[in-house]
Design a protein around this motif. Structure first.
Motif, PDB file in Angstrom:
ATOM      1  N   ILE A  52      -4.692   7.206  -3.718  1.00 26.64           N
ATOM      2  CA  ILE A  52      -5.762   8.179  -3.418  1.00 26.64           C
ATOM      3  C   ILE A  52      -7.132   7.506  -3.405  1.00 26.64           C
ATOM      4  O   ILE A  52      -8.042   7.988  -2.748  1.00 26.64           O
ATOM      5  N   ASP A  53      -7.270   6.407  -4.140  1.00 27.74           N
ATOM      6  CA  ASP A  53      -8.552   5.720  -4.186  1.00 27.74           C
ATOM      7  C   ASP A  53      -8.642   4.830  -2.945  1.00 27.74           C
ATOM      8  O   ASP A  53      -8.289   3.651  -2.980  1.00 27.74           O
ATOM      9  N   THR A  54      -9.120   5.432  -1.850  1.00 22.28           N
ATOM     10  CA  THR A  54      -9.008   4.747  -0.558  1.00 22.28           C
ATOM     11  C   THR A  54      -9.966   3.557  -0.429  1.00 22.28           C
ATOM     12  O   THR A  54      -9.880   2.802   0.526  1.00 22.28           O
ATOM     13  N   THR A  55     -10.873   3.373  -1.389  1.00 22.02           N
ATOM     14  CA  THR A  55     -11.711   2.169  -1.298  1.00 22.02           C
ATOM     15  C   THR A  55     -11.040   0.985  -1.989  1.00 22.02           C
ATOM     16  O   THR A  55     -11.114  -0.136  -1.506  1.00 22.02           O
ATOM     17  N   ARG A  56     -10.359   1.249  -3.122  1.00 17.74           N
ATOM     18  CA  ARG A  56      -9.737   0.137  -3.861  1.00 17.74           C
ATOM     19  C   ARG A  56      -8.303  -0.142  -3.419  1.00 17.74           C
ATOM     20  O   ARG A  56      -7.806  -1.252  -3.577  1.00 17.74           O
ATOM     21  N   CYS A  57      -7.618   0.878  -2.908  1.00 17.45           N
ATOM     22  CA  CYS A  57      -6.225   0.692  -2.494  1.00 17.45           C
ATOM     23  C   CYS A  57      -6.195   0.323  -1.015  1.00 17.45           C
ATOM     24  O   CYS A  57      -6.864   0.974  -0.212  1.00 17.45           O
ATOM     25  N   THR A  58      -5.451  -0.714  -0.680  1.00 18.62           N
ATOM     26  CA  THR A  58      -5.402  -1.114   0.735  1.00 18.62           C
ATOM     27  C   THR A  58      -3.944  -1.246   1.179  1.00 18.62           C
ATOM     28  O   THR A  58      -3.062  -1.529   0.358  1.00 18.62           O
ATOM     29  N   PRO A  59      -3.714  -1.074   2.496  1.00 16.81           N
ATOM     30  CA  PRO A  59      -2.352  -1.248   3.007  1.00 16.81           C
ATOM     31  C   PRO A  59      -1.813  -2.646   2.711  1.00 16.81           C
ATOM     32  O   PRO A  59      -0.618  -2.812   2.445  1.00 16.81           O
ATOM     33  N   SER A  60      -2.683  -3.661   2.705  1.00 14.81           N
ATOM     34  CA  SER A  60      -2.125  -5.005   2.473  1.00 14.81           C
ATOM     35  C   SER A  60      -1.704  -5.170   1.002  1.00 14.81           C
ATOM     36  O   SER A  60      -0.708  -5.852   0.711  1.00 14.81           O
ATOM     37  N   LEU A  61      -2.418  -4.528   0.076  1.00 17.72           N
ATOM     38  CA  LEU A  61      -1.965  -4.586  -1.327  1.00 17.72           C
ATOM     39  C   LEU A  61      -0.645  -3.829  -1.472  1.00 17.72           C
ATOM     40  O   LEU A  61       0.257  -4.249  -2.206  1.00 17.72           O
ATOM     41  N   ALA A  62      -0.511  -2.705  -0.742  1.00 20.17           N
ATOM     42  CA  ALA A  62       0.753  -1.943  -0.791  1.00 20.17           C
ATOM     43  C   ALA A  62       1.888  -2.794  -0.223  1.00 20.17           C
ATOM     44  O   ALA A  62       2.991  -2.838  -0.793  1.00 20.17           O
ATOM     45  N   ASP A  63       1.612  -3.514   0.865  1.00 18.41           N
ATOM     46  CA  ASP A  63       2.642  -4.398   1.443  1.00 18.41           C
ATOM     47  C   ASP A  63       3.035  -5.485   0.442  1.00 18.41           C
ATOM     48  O   ASP A  63       4.206  -5.824   0.295  1.00 18.41           O
ATOM     49  N   GLY A  64       2.011  -6.024  -0.235  1.00 19.50           N
ATOM     50  CA  GLY A  64       2.264  -7.073  -1.233  1.00 19.50           C
ATOM     51  C   GLY A  64       3.167  -6.547  -2.341  1.00 19.50           C
ATOM     52  O   GLY A  64       4.088  -7.226  -2.798  1.00 19.50           O
ATOM     53  N   MET A  65       2.918  -5.317  -2.771  1.00 21.66           N
ATOM     54  CA  MET A  65       3.745  -4.714  -3.837  1.00 21.66           C
ATOM     55  C   MET A  65       5.184  -4.555  -3.365  1.00 21.66           C
ATOM     56  O   MET A  65       6.124  -4.849  -4.104  1.00 21.66           O
ATOM     57  N   ARG A  66       5.325  -4.091  -2.135  1.00 24.07           N
ATOM     58  CA  ARG A  66       6.692  -3.909  -1.612  1.00 24.07           C
ATOM     59  C   ARG A  66       7.412  -5.252  -1.550  1.00 24.07           C
ATOM     60  O   ARG A  66       8.587  -5.364  -1.882  1.00 24.07           O
ATOM     61  N   GLY A  67       6.658  -6.303  -1.140  1.00 22.61           N
ATOM     62  CA  GLY A  67       7.242  -7.651  -1.064  1.00 22.61           C
ATOM     63  C   GLY A  67       7.669  -8.142  -2.449  1.00 22.61           C
ATOM     64  O   GLY A  67       8.764  -8.688  -2.619  1.00 22.61           O
ATOM     65  N   ASP A  68       6.818  -7.910  -3.455  1.00 16.47           N
ATOM     66  CA  ASP A  68       7.139  -8.344  -4.830  1.00 16.47           C
ATOM     67  C   ASP A  68       8.387  -7.627  -5.342  1.00 16.47           C
ATOM     68  O   ASP A  68       9.245  -8.232  -5.990  1.00 16.47           O
ATOM     69  N   LEU A  69       8.476  -6.332  -5.065  1.00 19.17           N
ATOM     70  CA  LEU A  69       9.624  -5.549  -5.561  1.00 19.17           C
ATOM     71  C   LEU A  69      10.911  -5.986  -4.865  1.00 19.17           C
ATOM     72  O   LEU A  69      11.968  -6.084  -5.491  1.00 19.17           O
ATOM     73  N   HIS A  70      10.779  -6.307  -3.583  1.00 16.92           N
ATOM     74  CA  HIS A  70      11.937  -6.785  -2.817  1.00 16.92           C
ATOM     75  C   HIS A  70      12.400  -8.131  -3.392  1.00 16.92           C
ATOM     76  O   HIS A  70      13.590  -8.359  -3.634  1.00 16.92           O
ATOM     77  N   TRP A  71      11.410  -9.006  -3.642  1.00 17.22           N
ATOM     78  CA  TRP A  71      11.712 -10.329  -4.213  1.00 17.22           C
ATOM     79  C   TRP A  71      12.421 -10.185  -5.567  1.00 17.22           C
ATOM     80  O   TRP A  71      13.399 -10.871  -5.846  1.00 17.22           O
ATOM     81  N   LEU A  72      11.930  -9.226  -6.363  1.00 17.43           N
ATOM     82  CA  LEU A  72      12.509  -9.008  -7.685  1.00 17.43           C
ATOM     83  C   LEU A  72      13.918  -8.411  -7.582  1.00 17.43           C
ATOM     84  O   LEU A  72      14.707  -8.477  -8.524  1.00 17.43           O
ATOM     85  N   GLY A  73      14.224  -7.805  -6.440  1.00 17.28           N
ATOM     86  CA  GLY A  73      15.559  -7.243  -6.236  1.00 17.28           C
ATOM     87  C   GLY A  73      15.673  -5.787  -6.646  1.00 17.28           C
ATOM     88  O   GLY A  73      16.776  -5.290  -6.867  1.00 17.28           O
ATOM     89  N   VAL A  74      14.509  -5.085  -6.756  1.00 20.08           N
ATOM     90  CA  VAL A  74      14.577  -3.649  -7.074  1.00 20.08           C
ATOM     91  C   VAL A  74      14.669  -2.899  -5.748  1.00 20.08           C
ATOM     92  O   VAL A  74      13.790  -3.042  -4.891  1.00 20.08           O
ATOM     93  N   THR A  75      15.724  -2.132  -5.582  1.00 22.10           N
ATOM     94  CA  THR A  75      15.893  -1.412  -4.314  1.00 22.10           C
ATOM     95  C   THR A  75      15.507   0.054  -4.487  1.00 22.10           C
ATOM     96  O   THR A  75      15.654   0.627  -5.571  1.00 22.10           O
ATOM     97  N   PHE A  76      15.000   0.608  -3.402  1.00 24.04           N
ATOM     98  CA  PHE A  76      14.547   2.007  -3.408  1.00 24.04           C
ATOM     99  C   PHE A  76      15.264   2.784  -2.322  1.00 24.04           C
ATOM    100  O   PHE A  76      15.754   2.207  -1.349  1.00 24.04           O
ATOM    101  N   ASP A  77      15.272   4.115  -2.495  1.00 17.59           N
ATOM    102  CA  ASP A  77      15.868   4.995  -1.496  1.00 17.59           C
ATOM    103  C   ASP A  77      14.749   5.699  -0.739  1.00 17.59           C
ATOM    104  O   ASP A  77      13.660   5.880  -1.274  1.00 17.59           O
ATOM    105  N   GLY A  78      15.029   6.116   0.472  1.00 14.96           N
ATOM    106  CA  GLY A  78      14.100   6.966   1.227  1.00 14.96           C
ATOM    107  C   GLY A  78      12.861   6.240   1.717  1.00 14.96           C
ATOM    108  O   GLY A  78      12.712   5.027   1.558  1.00 14.96           O
ATOM    109  N   GLU A  79      11.974   7.035   2.315  1.00 16.42           N
ATOM    110  CA  GLU A  79      10.732   6.507   2.873  1.00 16.42           C
ATOM    111  C   GLU A  79       9.654   6.454   1.786  1.00 16.42           C
ATOM    112  O   GLU A  79       9.678   7.263   0.874  1.00 16.42           O
ATOM    113  N   VAL A  80       8.702   5.529   1.956  1.00 24.85           N
ATOM    114  CA  VAL A  80       7.562   5.493   1.031  1.00 24.85           C
ATOM    115  C   VAL A  80       6.503   6.447   1.582  1.00 24.85           C
ATOM    116  O   VAL A  80       6.092   6.315   2.736  1.00 24.85           O
TER     117      VAL A  80
END
Ligand code: GLU
Length: 297
Positions: A52-80
């Motif tokens: 919700i904090d559209t100044t501090r949160c960015t799509p590239s940080l969200a992509d980075g988080m998804r990449g880290d979680l994928h690397w760690l091997g945590v799988t998710f269901d459904g759409e983000v």
């Protein structure tokens, strides 16, 4: 007969920095619980971006988080589903609270609040340390409120906590110690908080409002998150009551602490998953390190 509801978990980071070991722990505990309950029933784990904090949160940080979680091997269901796409839903919830007269428009800036409570060590504070709101707008007349808006002052919508607590009465939530636990009733005690913000001046919602609305909208049955958010659950439980929303089960897990004994923060890069990965730590290494904590949460 009603179908039994399948367990639905969510991991809900805010993409305003990099994920650290504490987030990895929380994501893994969610995965553990979903897997444990998934043995008997279909269970799912969603990933929610609390941006919700559209100044501090960015799509590239969200992509980075998804990449880290994928690397760690945590799988998710459904759409983000990013919260920044759901402002209309939060607005509707706020309007419902406005209609029942449990929120009010406040106008003091953070700086003005800080100044008003400076030198008052006994001023009451929220469990997260923020001072209770010192303004008196909750009892203002409509003309006074309009005059501030006409002056161009930005509105922050706050919950009138005393009124809301009196309206709701005693509330509890069910805290689970492990996935097969029957649960313990915990007193919500939202009155430990002052008039919390429900819609900020810069964003038409707040953490408390959007997390409560989304947990219900997504049909989350189990909210598994850090002990640091336990007191906030009292506010969420109150909002669920006021908005007529279902109440999930909760588990507040232990936190990963830094060498200084404090909770990890996104600004301390040394425990970011990206930095650990770069230094050669493997996902297994991280899991082993966190397993000890997960064995003794
Ligand atoms: N977005 C919050 C955070 O990153 C977590 C919200 C929650 O799990 O309820 O601290």
């Amino acid at each position: 007969m009603d179908q039994p509801v399948s367990p639905l978990f969510r991991f809900a980071p805010s993409p305003n920095g990099a994920l650290h070991l504490g987030h990895a722990h929380s994501a893994l505990v969610n995965r553990d619980w979903a897997d444990a309950l998934g043995r008997d029933q279909e269970s799912q784990l969603l990933l929610r971006m609390e941006d919700i904090d559209t100044t501090r949160c960015t799509p590239s940080l969200a992509d980075g988080m998804r990449g880290d979680l994928h690397w760690l091997g945590v799988t998710f269901d459904g759409e983000v589903e990013p919260q920044s796409q759901r402002f209309a839903a939060y607005q509707k919830a706020l309007e419902r609270l406005q209609d029942i007269g449990l929120v009010y428009a406040s106008f003091m800036s953070r700086g003005e609040i800080k100044q008003a409570v400076a030198g008052k060590p006994d001023w009451p504070r929220d469990p997260d340390g923020s001072p209770h709101y010192p303004g008196d707008e909750r009892s203002w007349k409509e003309e006074e409120r309009q005059a501030q808006i006409d002056l161009g002052k930005r509105v922050v919508w706050r919950l009138d906590m005393a009124k809301a607590v009196a309206w709701a009465g005693r509330l509890v939530w069910t805290e689970l110690a492990n996935p097969s636990d029957a649960g313990t009733a915990i007193e919500a005690q939202p009155e430990r908080w002052g008039d919390v913000v429900l819609a900020r001046a810069d964003v038409p919602t707040s953490y408390h409002l959007s997390v409560t609305v989304d947990d219900a909208a997504q049909g989350i049955t189990h909210v598994v998150r850090g002990e640091d958010l336990r007191a906030a659950t009292g506010v969420h439980r109150l909002l669920q009551h006021l908005l007529g929303l279902p109440v999930p089960l909760y588990h507040h897990h232990g936190l990963v602490l830094g060498d200084d004994g404090r909770k990890l923060s996104k600004s301390d890069g040394s425990t970011s998953l990206a930095a650990l990965r770069e230094s050669g730590v493997t996902p297994d290494g991280i899991r082993q390190q966190l397993d000890r904590l997960r064995a003794h949460p």
